[in-house]
Design an enzyme around this catalytic site. Structure first.
Site, short mmCIF file in Angstrom:
data_model
loop_
_atom_site.label_atom_id
_atom_site.label_comp_id
_atom_site.label_asym_id
_atom_site.label_seq_id
_atom_site.Cartn_x
_atom_site.Cartn_y
_atom_site.Cartn_z
N SER A 1 3.35 -0.86 10.29
CA SER A 1 2.02 -0.27 10.43
C SER A 1 1.97 0.56 11.71
O SER A 1 2.68 0.29 12.68
CB SER A 1 0.94 -1.36 10.51
OG SER A 1 0.99 -2.20 9.38
N GLU B 1 2.46 12.32 2.70
CA GLU B 1 2.09 12.03 1.31
C GLU B 1 2.29 13.28 0.47
O GLU B 1 1.97 14.39 0.87
CB GLU B 1 0.65 11.53 1.24
CG GLU B 1 0.51 10.15 1.87
CD GLU B 1 -0.88 9.57 1.68
OE1 GLU B 1 -1.41 9.65 0.56
OE2 GLU B 1 -1.42 9.03 2.65
N CYS C 1 -3.99 9.09 8.60
CA CYS C 1 -3.25 8.98 9.85
C CYS C 1 -3.74 9.87 10.98
O CYS C 1 -3.93 9.40 12.10
CB CYS C 1 -1.77 9.27 9.59
SG CYS C 1 -0.96 8.03 8.56
N ARG D 1 -8.36 26.66 1.01
CA ARG D 1 -6.93 26.43 1.25
C ARG D 1 -6.11 27.71 1.28
O ARG D 1 -4.89 27.67 1.45
CB ARG D 1 -6.37 25.49 0.16
CG ARG D 1 -6.98 24.10 0.18
CD ARG D 1 -6.56 23.32 1.42
NE ARG D 1 -7.20 22.02 1.49
CZ ARG D 1 -6.92 21.10 2.40
NH1 ARG D 1 -6.01 21.35 3.33
NH2 ARG D 1 -7.54 19.95 2.42
N LEU E 1 2.18 7.73 17.35
CA LEU E 1 0.88 8.31 17.67
C LEU E 1 1.04 9.76 18.14
O LEU E 1 0.28 10.64 17.74
CB LEU E 1 0.19 7.49 18.76
CG LEU E 1 -0.13 6.02 18.44
CD1 LEU E 1 -0.85 5.38 19.63
CD2 LEU E 1 -0.97 5.90 17.19
N GLU F 1 6.64 4.65 10.32
CA GLU F 1 6.91 5.55 9.19
C GLU F 1 6.48 6.96 9.57
O GLU F 1 5.51 7.16 10.29
CB GLU F 1 6.18 5.07 7.93
CG GLU F 1 4.68 4.82 8.08
CD GLU F 1 3.85 6.06 7.90
OE1 GLU F 1 4.40 7.07 7.39
OE2 GLU F 1 2.67 6.05 8.27
N THR G 1 -4.42 -0.60 9.50
CA THR G 1 -4.95 -0.77 10.87
C THR G 1 -6.05 0.27 11.07
O THR G 1 -5.85 1.27 11.76
CB THR G 1 -3.84 -0.58 11.92
OG1 THR G 1 -3.16 0.67 11.69
CG2 THR G 1 -2.83 -1.71 11.86
N ALA H 1 3.52 11.86 17.56
CA ALA H 1 3.99 12.75 16.49
C ALA H 1 2.81 13.24 15.66
O ALA H 1 2.68 14.45 15.38
CB ALA H 1 4.99 12.01 15.60
N GLY I 1 0.80 -1.22 0.00
CA GLY I 1 0.00 0.00 0.00
C GLY I 1 0.83 1.26 0.00
O GLY I 1 1.95 1.30 -0.50
#
Length: 514
Positions: free
Chosen positions: A181, A215, A326, A495, A271, A211, A142, A273, A64
């Site tokens: 994960s 993105e 996330c 934005r 978590l 990680e 997850t 971060a 993924g």
């Protein structure tokens, strides 16, 4: 040759677009001379790799957004390591073996093309990859639980457990198993217990290596990470496993940027971060509401406070709200963890970050309806951007979907344009996250149009809503857009990327965040 070497050499033969057949008979020299000079190095390199042994073999379970790019960079930077990414989805693996990758990320295709077939492989043969691997990464989804204990907050680690059970089932030698994960604290203990239940007397060391990718800049983040975090057991065997993984990253990451901790600190760090980053977004978004009620400008405030080195300027851009897979998931996981330990006040504090994000998305939708004379029923609205941020095709938890849902509830007609999001993917996100489908929204297919470009989306529209900060939206011919729209023409900048003064000069009624 071993069977594996023969199979590798066979893969190098007989493909129209791959390296030419490797000569193996007495006429080898003559055959090789017929290969174009520009490709001889590739042939020799392929032959050498076929015959040479890899120093280390890595398998990654999950192809993924994290597993694919991470393993591609590992393979690029470590040509002496064989990297195999496995997944149960033939469609996903097929895409990774093509030049139309299943995810969009700047620079990813070039990295994959460089290493694929040399020491990077994508396969559905999970057993084979696990058996030969020295290190196995678990990089599977997850998601937040939708039912049962902790529904809506706790992470569902079912996929991680299934991976551990598969490893225990097929492994024939000791392995290092790495959690990639994002998982709740103490997940490693559960994985270790599953692995220890094998009946072959095998020993497994479980590490955590979270990680920290953003993105849109994932390849840059992987090539030059601010830090690499590795957690392991504080035992002799655990320390040895940590150093083995450190040696992989040390091929391109300075050793001082590789941080080693115990397992629990590593799991919790990921978590925390994401919670801190999301907190900054919600904090500035809360101030944007205050700015709109006064004559302050949130962009000026961001610049003023961001110049303080104690605060910094990152993640202080006010917007319609954060999205992605996330931030919200990890904060809710942190909330559930705090509640589990009876830390209710701490849980409430972090939950307020999510509450503010939901408020910001809903506030933007209500502003649109209010400014358009309190009704958007039957009105065509151009939606510029559906991905949760620029330079990615990821739509998970995107703020754009929430605004679209609110507008659809008002029976608006939407014309959506995003350079990297397909219609099918958009409707999957509608249904999965928001339960927006043909049953819940009658006439959905007709109410939502996907446009080939921004100009087609804007033609005949009453309003434009900029919901993803794609660079191309900054340089559009807004005079042309205005001329094609119904009047008065509204533009809602979710934005804060447009030149509002110039748009008002053209004739737009402009409303922005803060």
């Amino acid at each position: 040759k071993t069977n594996a070497q023969q199979q590798q050499q066979q893969r190098l033969r007989g493909t129209a677009d791959g390296p030419p057949s490797l000569p193996t008979d007495a006429s080898a020299s003559a055959k090789l001379l017929r290969v174009p000079a520009s490709r001889r190095a590739l042939v020799f390199c392929s032959l050498y790799r076929t015959m040479a042994e890899y120093e280390l073999k890595i398998a990654c379970m999950g192809a993924g957004y994290v597993g694919g790019p991470t393993m591609a960079v590992v393979a690029k930077q470590c040509p002496n390591i064989k990297v195999t990414v496995v997944d149960i989805s033939e469609k996903q693996i097929g895409a990774w073996n093509s030049d139309k990758l299943p995810i969009y990320e700047p620079g990813l295709l070039e990295v994959v093309q460089e290493a694929r077939g040399r020491n990077l492989f994508f396969s559905t043969n999970i057993d084979e990859a696990l058996i030969e691997a020295d290190i196995i990464f678990i990089s599977v989804n997850t998601p937040t639980k939708t039912q049962g204990i902790g529904a809506g907050r706790a992470a569902n680690i079912k996929n991680c457990e299934l991976c551990a059970r598969k490893i225990a089932e097929v492994a024939t030698t000791d392995k290092i198993v790495v959690e990639k994960s994002t998982v709740p604290v103490r997940t490693a203990a559960a994985i270790r217990r599953v692995l220890a239940s094998n009946d072959k007397g095998l020993n497994f060391q479980v590490l955590n290596n979270p990680e920290f990718l953003a993105e849109g800049t994932a390849i840059d983040d992987l090539m030059a990470p601010a830090r690499v975090l590795i957690g392991g057991e504080t035992t002799a065997a655990g320390n040895a496993a940590v150093e083995k993984l450190v040696s992989v990253y040390a091929n391109w990451v300075p050793r001082e940027q590789i941080i080693t901790t115990n397992l629990w600190s590593s799991e919790l760090s990921k978590l925390v971060a994401n919670a801190f980053l999301a907190q900054r977004v919600s904090s500035i978004n809360s101030i944007s509401a205050l700015c709109e009620a006064t004559e302050a400008d949130v962009q000026e405030i961001s610049r003023a406070i961001g110049s303080d080195p104690r605060i910094g300027s990152r993640f202080l851009q006010s917007s319609v709200g954060f999205g992605g897979s996330c931030f919200q998931k990890d904060i809710l996981n942190l909330v559930y963890l705090c509640e589990s330990f009876g830390l209710d006040e701490v849980a409430a504090y972090w939950n307020s970050v999510v509450t503010m994000n939901e408020y910001q998305k809903k506030r933007f939708s209500r502003m649109m309806v209010s400014r358009m004379f309190n009704t958007v029923t039957g009105k065509r609205i151009a939606i510029f951007g559906f991905a949760f941020k620029k330079d990615t095709g990821d739509t998970r938890e995107t703020a754009s979907a929430f605004v679209c849902r609110d507008l659809l509830e008002e029976r608006a007609r939407l014309a959506v344009y995003d350079p990297e999001v397909e219609r099918e993917q958009m409707f999957v996100e509608f249904n999965y996250t928001l339960k927006v489908n043909a049953e819940t929204v009658p006439g959905l297919e007709e109410l939502v149009e996907t446009s080939p470009d921004a100009y087609a989306a804007a033609a005949g529209s009453h309003a434009i809503a900029v919901l993803t900060e794609w660079d191309e939206f900054k340089t559009l011919d807004y005079q042309r857009l205005y001329d094609s729209m119904a009047k008065p023409a509204f533009l809602f900048d979710g934005r804060n990327i447009c030149d509002h003064a110039a748009l008002r000069e053209i004739g737009f009624e402009v409303y922005a965040i803060g």
